[in-house]
Design an enzyme around this catalytic site. Structure first.
Site, PDB file in Angstrom:
ATOM      1  N   ARG A 150      40.394  44.350  45.017  1.00 23.34           N
ATOM      2  CA  ARG A 150      41.471  43.651  45.711  1.00 23.34           C
ATOM      3  C   ARG A 150      41.776  44.316  47.044  1.00 23.34           C
ATOM      4  O   ARG A 150      41.944  43.645  48.076  1.00 23.34           O
ATOM      5  CB  ARG A 150      42.718  43.623  44.823  1.00 23.34           C
ATOM      6  CG  ARG A 150      42.498  42.918  43.494  1.00 23.34           C
ATOM      7  CD  ARG A 150      43.585  43.234  42.483  1.00 23.34           C
ATOM      8  NE  ARG A 150      44.878  42.722  42.915  1.00 23.34           N
ATOM      9  CZ  ARG A 150      46.024  43.021  42.308  1.00 23.34           C
ATOM     10  NH1 ARG A 150      46.029  43.846  41.256  1.00 23.34           N
ATOM     11  NH2 ARG A 150      47.156  42.519  42.746  1.00 23.34           N
TER      12      ARG A 150
ATOM     13  N   THR B  69      43.569  40.079  35.935  1.00 17.42           N
ATOM     14  CA  THR B  69      42.116  39.971  36.056  1.00 17.42           C
ATOM     15  C   THR B  69      41.551  39.689  34.670  1.00 17.42           C
ATOM     16  O   THR B  69      41.936  40.330  33.693  1.00 17.42           O
ATOM     17  CB  THR B  69      41.503  41.273  36.607  1.00 17.42           C
ATOM     18  OG1 THR B  69      41.992  41.496  37.937  1.00 17.42           O
ATOM     19  CG2 THR B  69      39.988  41.183  36.655  1.00 17.42           C
TER      20      THR B  69
ATOM     21  N   LEU C 249      41.197  46.693  33.193  1.00 19.63           N
ATOM     22  CA  LEU C 249      41.299  45.591  34.144  1.00 19.63           C
ATOM     23  C   LEU C 249      42.776  45.356  34.425  1.00 19.63           C
ATOM     24  O   LEU C 249      43.608  45.542  33.538  1.00 19.63           O
ATOM     25  CB  LEU C 249      40.674  44.308  33.571  1.00 19.63           C
ATOM     26  CG  LEU C 249      39.170  44.331  33.257  1.00 19.63           C
ATOM     27  CD1 LEU C 249      38.761  43.009  32.612  1.00 19.63           C
ATOM     28  CD2 LEU C 249      38.357  44.585  34.514  1.00 19.63           C
ATOM     29  N   ASP C 250      43.084  44.927  35.629  1.00 20.04           N
ATOM     30  CA  ASP C 250      44.471  44.593  35.942  1.00 20.04           C
ATOM     31  C   ASP C 250      44.957  43.474  35.031  1.00 20.04           C
ATOM     32  O   ASP C 250      44.164  42.678  34.513  1.00 20.04           O
ATOM     33  CB  ASP C 250      44.604  44.144  37.399  1.00 20.04           C
ATOM     34  CG  ASP C 250      44.302  45.251  38.384  1.00 20.04           C
ATOM     35  OD1 ASP C 250      44.398  46.435  38.000  1.00 20.04           O
ATOM     36  OD2 ASP C 250      43.962  44.928  39.539  1.00 20.04           O
ATOM     37  N   LYS C 251      46.257  43.380  34.890  1.00 20.69           N
ATOM     38  CA  LYS C 251      46.854  42.367  34.028  1.00 20.69           C
ATOM     39  C   LYS C 251      46.308  40.971  34.320  1.00 20.69           C
ATOM     40  O   LYS C 251      45.938  40.227  33.403  1.00 20.69           O
ATOM     41  CB  LYS C 251      48.382  42.371  34.205  1.00 20.69           C
ATOM     42  CG  LYS C 251      49.091  41.242  33.476  1.00 20.69           C
ATOM     43  CD  LYS C 251      50.567  41.193  33.829  1.00 20.69           C
ATOM     44  CE  LYS C 251      51.234  39.969  33.219  1.00 20.69           C
ATOM     45  NZ  LYS C 251      52.646  39.840  33.639  1.00 20.69           N
TER      46      LYS C 251
END
Length: 338
Positions: free
Chosen positions: A273, A177, A173-175
């Protein structure tokens, strides 16, 4: 030349190792830890080094390190001249001065070290670990984030992680998220999970708050995602990208904000996104893709809410669900009415 001084308090290999507390420890920071032991090198500047820049002298004293790293050690207070911290790499040396260089490891070299982290564990057995990742936690070490990552935490959580690819991380997961992630704890589990994700057998569902009142109840964005040709820090819908598909369902509309549920069929970098921004509905507070803070949300309004998969060893179906965390919950409730 620089004349090395005799080592003191030598270890088995003759080098001088000492430990110094990290400044964060002294301040009492929650995430503080002790800086690993470093080698102390000492030398006397002779006539041949008179007038030389400090950073160039350090290169001769520690040729195995880059000049950039040695300059960073100067900036961080790890270099002393005549017992006093040296403030500038450009400082000119004089014959007879005493140099002390604390060779702290590079950030990159510390990337794959164990660091205890408070993991929010949803499920765990000998093969699997499911966590609810908080926003702000980086998954993999990378430039600017060489420590304090989920990978560091996994290495501290169980010993077998050190023998697994990426410590068992099979997706990310992105930082900024939040939400559910599955991690393998054994090599058979990592192999099976990787294959299941590639075969799209692991179901991942997300909740998001987006700008604008969406004009549909359900839609599918099927558009290739690749590196943005203009900005290397962004991804974009580009013809040369990799296939990517996201199903999106509108859950509620409130003013100029909509709440949506997303299901990934592929797992491209920044996929949700990029896809939502490409149809004119960027995430709240996702500045990289055109979003702005709203309803008190200060980070990209994306949460991995549900995860469904087969256990890689016994084949039973597992399903986990977590609601939006505290930083998203008020805005989510305002838009959805509950």
């Amino acid at each position: 030349m620089v004349a090395p001084a005799a080592p003191t308090e030598a270890g088995d290999d003759g080098a001088d190792y000492r430990e110094r507390p990290d400044p964060a420890t002294v301040r009492g920071d929650d995430q503080a830890e002790l800086t690993p032991a470093f080698e102390l090198r000492e030398a006397t500047v002779d006539e041949g080094m008179h007038g030389l820049r400090l950073d160039k002298a350090l290169v001769r004293l520690a040729p195995e390190f880059s000049r950039n790293h040695l300059q960073s050690l100067i900036e961080r207070g790890h270099v002393r001249v005549d017992g006093q911290p040296a403030a500038a790499a450009s400082r000119k040396l004089r014959a007879g001065q005493q140099l002390q260089l604390e060779l702290v490891p590079t950030e990159e070299s510390r990337a794959f070290t164990a660091q205890p982290l408070a993991l929010d564990i949803v499920f765990e057995d000998e093969h699997l670990l499911v966590i609810d990742k908080p926003a702000g936690l980086v998954v993999h070490p990378a430039p600017g984030h060489w420590s304090g990552t989920l990978l560091n935490g996994l290495l501290a959580h169980h010993a077998d992680a050190a023998a697994l690819p990426r410590a068992g991380i099979v997706h990310r997961l992105d930082k900024d998220t939040s939400g559910l992630m599955v991690v393998g704890k054994s090599l058979p589990a990592v192999t099976a999970l990787s294959r299941a994700i590639a075969a799209r057998d692991v179901q991942r569902h997300y909740l998001a708050l987006v700008h604008g009142r969406v004009g549909w109840d359900e839609t599918t964005v099927d558009a290739p995602v690749g590196r943005d040709p203009v900005s290397r820090v962004r991804m974009a819908v580009v013809a040369s990208g990799r296939p990517a598909r996201t199903d999106v369902r509108c859950l509620a509309r409130h003013g100029a904000v909509s709440a949506v549920a997303c299901r990934l069929h592929t797992g491209r970098t920044h996929q949700i996104r990029v896809h939502l921004a490409s149809i004119g509905h960027p995430l709240l507070a996702d500045a990289l893709y055109g979003g702005a803070p709203a309803l008190g949300v200060q980070r990209q309004a994306l949460h991995a809410t549900r995860l469904r998969l087969q256990h890689p060893l016994d084949q039973r179906w597992l399903e986990f669900e977590r609601p939006p965390p505290d930083d998203l919950a008020p805005a989510w409730a305002e838009v959805t009415g509950g």
